[in-house]
Design a protein around this motif. Structure first.
Motif, PDB file in Angstrom:
ATOM      1  N   VAL A  71       0.833  -1.209   0.000  1.00  0.00           N
ATOM      2  CA  VAL A  71       0.000   0.000   0.000  1.00  0.00           C
ATOM      3  C   VAL A  71       0.865   1.255   0.000  1.00  0.00           C
ATOM      4  O   VAL A  71       0.678   2.166  -0.804  1.00  0.00           O
ATOM      5  CB  VAL A  71      -0.946  -0.003   1.226  1.00  0.00           C
ATOM      6  CG1 VAL A  71      -1.697   1.313   1.311  1.00  0.00           C
ATOM      7  CG2 VAL A  71      -1.929  -1.159   1.109  1.00  0.00           C
ATOM      8  N   TRP A  72       1.835   1.275   0.925  1.00  0.00           N
ATOM      9  CA  TRP A  72       2.680   2.468   1.004  1.00  0.00           C
ATOM     10  C   TRP A  72       3.476   2.671  -0.282  1.00  0.00           C
ATOM     11  O   TRP A  72       3.601   3.787  -0.774  1.00  0.00           O
ATOM     12  CB  TRP A  72       3.624   2.361   2.196  1.00  0.00           C
ATOM     13  CG  TRP A  72       2.913   2.447   3.511  1.00  0.00           C
ATOM     14  CD1 TRP A  72       1.629   2.870   3.708  1.00  0.00           C
ATOM     15  CD2 TRP A  72       3.419   2.097   4.791  1.00  0.00           C
ATOM     16  NE1 TRP A  72       1.304   2.794   5.029  1.00  0.00           N
ATOM     17  CE2 TRP A  72       2.384   2.332   5.724  1.00  0.00           C
ATOM     18  CE3 TRP A  72       4.639   1.613   5.248  1.00  0.00           C
ATOM     19  CZ2 TRP A  72       2.552   2.097   7.077  1.00  0.00           C
ATOM     20  CZ3 TRP A  72       4.804   1.386   6.605  1.00  0.00           C
ATOM     21  CH2 TRP A  72       3.767   1.626   7.515  1.00  0.00           C
ATOM     22  N   GLY A  73       4.010   1.570  -0.796  1.00  0.00           N
ATOM     23  CA  GLY A  73       4.788   1.640  -2.036  1.00  0.00           C
ATOM     24  C   GLY A  73       3.953   2.216  -3.165  1.00  0.00           C
ATOM     25  O   GLY A  73       4.393   3.138  -3.864  1.00  0.00           O
ATOM     26  N   SER A  74       2.717   1.735  -3.294  1.00  0.00           N
ATOM     27  CA  SER A  74       1.865   2.249  -4.374  1.00  0.00           C
ATOM     28  C   SER A  74       1.568   3.728  -4.175  1.00  0.00           C
ATOM     29  O   SER A  74       1.545   4.504  -5.129  1.00  0.00           O
ATOM     30  CB  SER A  74       0.533   1.506  -4.436  1.00  0.00           C
ATOM     31  OG  SER A  74       0.667   0.191  -4.019  1.00  0.00           O
ATOM     32  N   LEU A  75       1.339   4.120  -2.900  1.00  0.00           N
ATOM     33  CA  LEU A  75       1.042   5.533  -2.635  1.00  0.00           C
ATOM     34  C   LEU A  75       2.228   6.419  -3.004  1.00  0.00           C
ATOM     35  O   LEU A  75       2.060   7.492  -3.581  1.00  0.00           O
ATOM     36  CB  LEU A  75       0.668   5.730  -1.154  1.00  0.00           C
ATOM     37  CG  LEU A  75      -0.750   5.291  -0.767  1.00  0.00           C
ATOM     38  CD1 LEU A  75      -0.968   5.410   0.726  1.00  0.00           C
ATOM     39  CD2 LEU A  75      -1.796   6.122  -1.524  1.00  0.00           C
ATOM     40  N   ILE A  76       3.439   5.931  -2.667  1.00  0.00           N
ATOM     41  CA  ILE A  76       4.634   6.726  -2.986  1.00  0.00           C
ATOM     42  C   ILE A  76       4.792   6.856  -4.502  1.00  0.00           C
ATOM     43  O   ILE A  76       5.069   7.943  -5.025  1.00  0.00           O
ATOM     44  CB  ILE A  76       5.896   6.099  -2.341  1.00  0.00           C
ATOM     45  CG1 ILE A  76       5.828   6.289  -0.823  1.00  0.00           C
ATOM     46  CG2 ILE A  76       7.160   6.732  -2.892  1.00  0.00           C
ATOM     47  CD1 ILE A  76       6.910   5.567  -0.056  1.00  0.00           C
ATOM     48  N   ILE A  77       4.566   5.745  -5.186  1.00  0.00           N
ATOM     49  CA  ILE A  77       4.678   5.785  -6.649  1.00  0.00           C
ATOM     50  C   ILE A  77       3.626   6.734  -7.234  1.00  0.00           C
ATOM     51  O   ILE A  77       3.919   7.570  -8.097  1.00  0.00           O
ATOM     52  CB  ILE A  77       4.514   4.361  -7.240  1.00  0.00           C
ATOM     53  CG1 ILE A  77       5.726   3.513  -6.855  1.00  0.00           C
ATOM     54  CG2 ILE A  77       4.363   4.409  -8.762  1.00  0.00           C
ATOM     55  CD1 ILE A  77       5.547   2.032  -7.109  1.00  0.00           C
ATOM     56  N   LEU A  78       2.406   6.631  -6.692  1.00  0.00           N
ATOM     57  CA  LEU A  78       1.326   7.496  -7.157  1.00  0.00           C
ATOM     58  C   LEU A  78       1.685   8.963  -6.927  1.00  0.00           C
ATOM     59  O   LEU A  78       1.477   9.824  -7.791  1.00  0.00           O
ATOM     60  CB  LEU A  78       0.047   7.146  -6.383  1.00  0.00           C
ATOM     61  CG  LEU A  78      -1.265   7.406  -7.103  1.00  0.00           C
ATOM     62  CD1 LEU A  78      -1.410   6.429  -8.267  1.00  0.00           C
ATOM     63  CD2 LEU A  78      -2.441   7.258  -6.141  1.00  0.00           C
ATOM     64  N   TYR A  79       2.250   9.227  -5.728  1.00  0.00           N
ATOM     65  CA  TYR A  79       2.634  10.598  -5.401  1.00  0.00           C
ATOM     66  C   TYR A  79       3.721  11.082  -6.355  1.00  0.00           C
ATOM     67  O   TYR A  79       3.656  12.212  -6.871  1.00  0.00           O
ATOM     68  CB  TYR A  79       3.135  10.676  -3.957  1.00  0.00           C
ATOM     69  CG  TYR A  79       3.666  12.052  -3.624  1.00  0.00           C
ATOM     70  CD1 TYR A  79       2.784  13.062  -3.255  1.00  0.00           C
ATOM     71  CD2 TYR A  79       5.021  12.351  -3.731  1.00  0.00           C
ATOM     72  CE1 TYR A  79       3.245  14.343  -2.988  1.00  0.00           C
ATOM     73  CE2 TYR A  79       5.491  13.621  -3.463  1.00  0.00           C
ATOM     74  CZ  TYR A  79       4.599  14.618  -3.096  1.00  0.00           C
ATOM     75  OH  TYR A  79       5.056  15.868  -2.850  1.00  0.00           O
ATOM     76  N   GLU A  80       4.705  10.219  -6.579  1.00  0.00           N
ATOM     77  CA  GLU A  80       5.816  10.590  -7.448  1.00  0.00           C
ATOM     78  C   GLU A  80       5.297  10.922  -8.850  1.00  0.00           C
ATOM     79  O   GLU A  80       5.729  11.909  -9.462  1.00  0.00           O
ATOM     80  CB  GLU A  80       6.833   9.429  -7.503  1.00  0.00           C
ATOM     81  CG  GLU A  80       8.115   9.724  -8.259  1.00  0.00           C
ATOM     82  CD  GLU A  80       9.060  10.675  -7.511  1.00  0.00           C
ATOM     83  OE1 GLU A  80       8.697  11.109  -6.405  1.00  0.00           O
ATOM     84  OE2 GLU A  80      10.133  10.987  -8.057  1.00  0.00           O
ATOM     85  N   LEU A  81       4.353  10.135  -9.323  1.00  0.00           N
ATOM     86  CA  LEU A  81       3.779  10.375 -10.659  1.00  0.00           C
ATOM     87  C   LEU A  81       3.048  11.718 -10.697  1.00  0.00           C
ATOM     88  O   LEU A  81       3.222  12.503 -11.638  1.00  0.00           O
ATOM     89  CB  LEU A  81       2.813   9.239 -11.038  1.00  0.00           C
ATOM     90  CG  LEU A  81       3.477   7.898 -11.388  1.00  0.00           C
ATOM     91  CD1 LEU A  81       2.428   6.825 -11.655  1.00  0.00           C
ATOM     92  CD2 LEU A  81       4.397   8.065 -12.602  1.00  0.00           C
ATOM     93  N   SER A  82       2.252  11.982  -9.627  1.00  0.00           N
ATOM     94  CA  SER A  82       1.518  13.253  -9.644  1.00  0.00           C
ATOM     95  C   SER A  82       2.471  14.432  -9.477  1.00  0.00           C
ATOM     96  O   SER A  82       2.230  15.514 -10.030  1.00  0.00           O
ATOM     97  CB  SER A  82       0.404  13.274  -8.594  1.00  0.00           C
ATOM     98  OG  SER A  82       0.799  12.607  -7.440  1.00  0.00           O
ATOM     99  N   ALA A  83       3.574  14.225  -8.710  1.00  0.00           N
ATOM    100  CA  ALA A  83       4.560  15.291  -8.561  1.00  0.00           C
ATOM    101  C   ALA A  83       5.212  15.594  -9.908  1.00  0.00           C
ATOM    102  O   ALA A  83       5.444  16.752 -10.270  1.00  0.00           O
ATOM    103  CB  ALA A  83       5.614  14.894  -7.535  1.00  0.00           C
TER     104      ALA A  83
END
Lengths: 287, 259
Positions: A52-64
């Motif tokens: 879950v955390w990994g996906s959130l970080i990836i999602l955040y990185e993509l939106s950033a």
């Protein structure tokens, strides 16, 4: 008369056997029998968290990446920002903030638990004090900040009082609830076994309300952190000052790093209280 | 005489329509009990049986009359008396052995002695392996046996049992009755046992007092002639059935009077 008990196999020890075998495991937890490593792997909470955390970080990185660093810093920039914060010596600022917070929170514990106990035990006290406690509990304490500045000034007293007010009502109300939940039959039991009123208090009231007290501490602590940041934003000091500065300068990597650090510390202390609860009230997780 | 109850009445204040009124729960109860005998008090629910137990234990004071144990007035709880409560009432935050030790702890008995005495009583009620368990991990029958051990550990001269098996299933109840009968046979202490189960009262007691509905009075005082130790086959005997019918007809008569 023939010995009926031996005829039916109900000898003394026989009874014991019958009772133990049917009663012994009646309350034990169901055991998961599927020994497959796959289901064990999937059920591991750390693996679930990592996913879950990994996906959130990836999602955040993509939106950033999409929004650009003017709006959202990238993960790597936040990491660099946190290292810079430490290098610039801001860690001691945070420690200073936390020290004052802990002072206010300790004061809230020292006042909240006794007041809650007294409120829960004597209805008269509840009638007199309960009204104010409940009113302040539901009221937005932020509205009191100007008044507190007038009373306490802008120094440490103000910050301690804000943290105190933000956390004390949770502790009082939860403790009082815990005392009200004490099973009166257990007080009969204690009295019957020659416990005086002080012993009744220490052997029944305190352990019985302990889970409630700790729950109050956890809620109070979470609010103490909010109180800490809020007070510092108002008087522009320490961590609050730093947050304002970083926001004005649009130094988003450091800004995010600081917020994440505060969140992390708050979560860790909450987890510490949770662990304390497990240690002090092992019975509450059973049955 | 070991236990003397003389003309005991108890009133409760109840709030009603904005004012207070008094409700009489027990009306002029008198009986005497010899040392070493097993007395059951049976009656419909709400007849004041439990209140009478609390009076004998010293948890509450009677409004009229007096209760004496070996000639001494009962003024408050004493380690001479051990009470086994309805619904076990164990402390959920104490392990089994800590629950059993409770009474000794209140008397200031040393830690070492508490442990030894508690362990020996736990052995008596067949709970040796469960001393470190929490009450919620035990079945209803085991919880009730812990409740019994908690009272027995004080070596009480008078054991008071307030519907101890009321909440248990029928099989567990019978097994516990048999175990209690053997225990009392061995320990030879005086027991006052409150129940609303006629069969239970007959099987366990030397004497049964039948109470009528509130305000509770003693309606009938019946001697139970069966010899000890009692066999489980006793329940099927003709004499047993006859006494059961006799008690039931008393209970029935007074219940209908009041309805």
């Amino acid at each position: 008369m023939p010995n009926l008990s031996s005829k039916y196999g109900l000898s003394c020890s026989g009874t014991v056997l019958i009772m133990s075998s049917t009663e012994q495991f009646s309350r034990s937890l169901p055991i998961i029998h599927s020994g497959e490593w796959r289901s064990r792997f999937l059920l591991n909470k750390w693996i679930q968290r990592a996913v879950v955390w990994g996906s959130l970080i990836i999602l955040y990185e993509l939106s950033a990446l999409g929004a650009g660093e003017f709006f959202l810093p990238r993960v790597s920039q936040i990491l660099v920002g946190s290292i810079e914060l430490v290098q610039e010596g801001w860690a001691s600022t945070l420690v200073g903030s936390l020290n004052q917070m802990l002072l206010g929170f300790s004061l809230a514990i020292a006042v909240g638990i006794p007041v809650g106990l007294v409120m829960g035990m004597w209805r008269v006290v509840d009638y007199v004090v309960g009204m104010y406690v409940n009113a302040l509990f539901v009221m937005s304490l932020v509205a009191l900040l100007p008044l507190l500045i007038i009373v306490f000034g802008v120094d440490i007293e103000f910050r301690i009082s804000v943290v105190f007010l933000f956390s004390v009502f949770f502790i009082i109300l939860s403790t009082a609830d815990g005392v009200r939940e004490v099973d009166p039959r257990l007080l009969w039991v204690a009295t019957s076994f020659n416990a005086g009123s002080i012993k009744c208090f220490t052997t029944v009231v305190i352990p019985s309300s302990l889970p409630f007290i700790i729950a109050g501490l956890r809620l109070g602590l979470a609010n103490a952190f909010s109180g800490m940041i809020l007070a510092e934003l108002w008087v522009v000091r320490d961590t609050g000052e730093l947050l304002l500065q970083l926001g004005h300068n649009r130094d988003l990597p450091k800004f995010f790093a600081l917020i994440l650090t505060v969140t992390l510390i708050a979560s860790l202390t909450a987890a510490l209280l949770k662990a304390l609860e497990r240690r002090l009230t092992p019975w509450s997780r059973l049955g | 005489m070991f236990l003397e109850v003389k003309g005991v009445s108890k009133f409760f204040k109840i709030q009603q329509d904005g004012g207070f009124s008094t409700l009489q729960v027990i009306d002029d109860i008198s009986f005497q009990l010899e040392e070493g005998s097993f007395l059951s008090i049976i009656g419909p629910s709400g007849c004041g049986k439990s209140t009478l137990m609390r009076l004998i234990d010293g948890l509450q004071k009677s409004d009229e009359g007096e209760i004496k144990i070996k000639g001494r007035d009962v003024t408050g709880p004493s380690p001479d008396r051990g009470m086994v409560f309805q619904n076990h009432n164990l402390m959920p935050w104490r392990t089994v052995i800590k629950n059993v030790e409770f009474g000794l702890e209140m008397l200031g008995v040393s830690k070492q002695e508490r442990r030894t005495r508690a362990l020996s009583v736990l052995k008596m009620v067949d709970l040796t392996g469960f001393s470190e368990a929490y009450p919620s991990q035990l079945s209803g029958g085991m919880q009730q046996r812990v409740g019994l051990a908690r009272a027995l550990v004080l070596n009480p001269k008078l054991l008071l049992m307030d519907e101890p098996f009321g909440a248990l299933d029928a099989q567990t109840k019978v097994l516990l009755q048999e175990q209690l009968e053997r225990l009392c046979e061995r320990l030879q202490n005086t027991v006052v046992f409150v129940t609303h189960d006629i069969e239970e009262a007959l099987y366990l007691s030397d004497r049964v007092l039948v109470m009528g509905p509130r305000p509770g009075k003693i309606m009938e005082d019946i001697q139970i002639p069966f010899s000890r130790p009692r066999e489980s086959g006793l329940r099927a005997s003709a004499g047993f059935a006859q006494l059961k019918q006799q008690i039931w007809s008393v209970l029935q008569r007074y219940s209908f009077n009041n309805e």
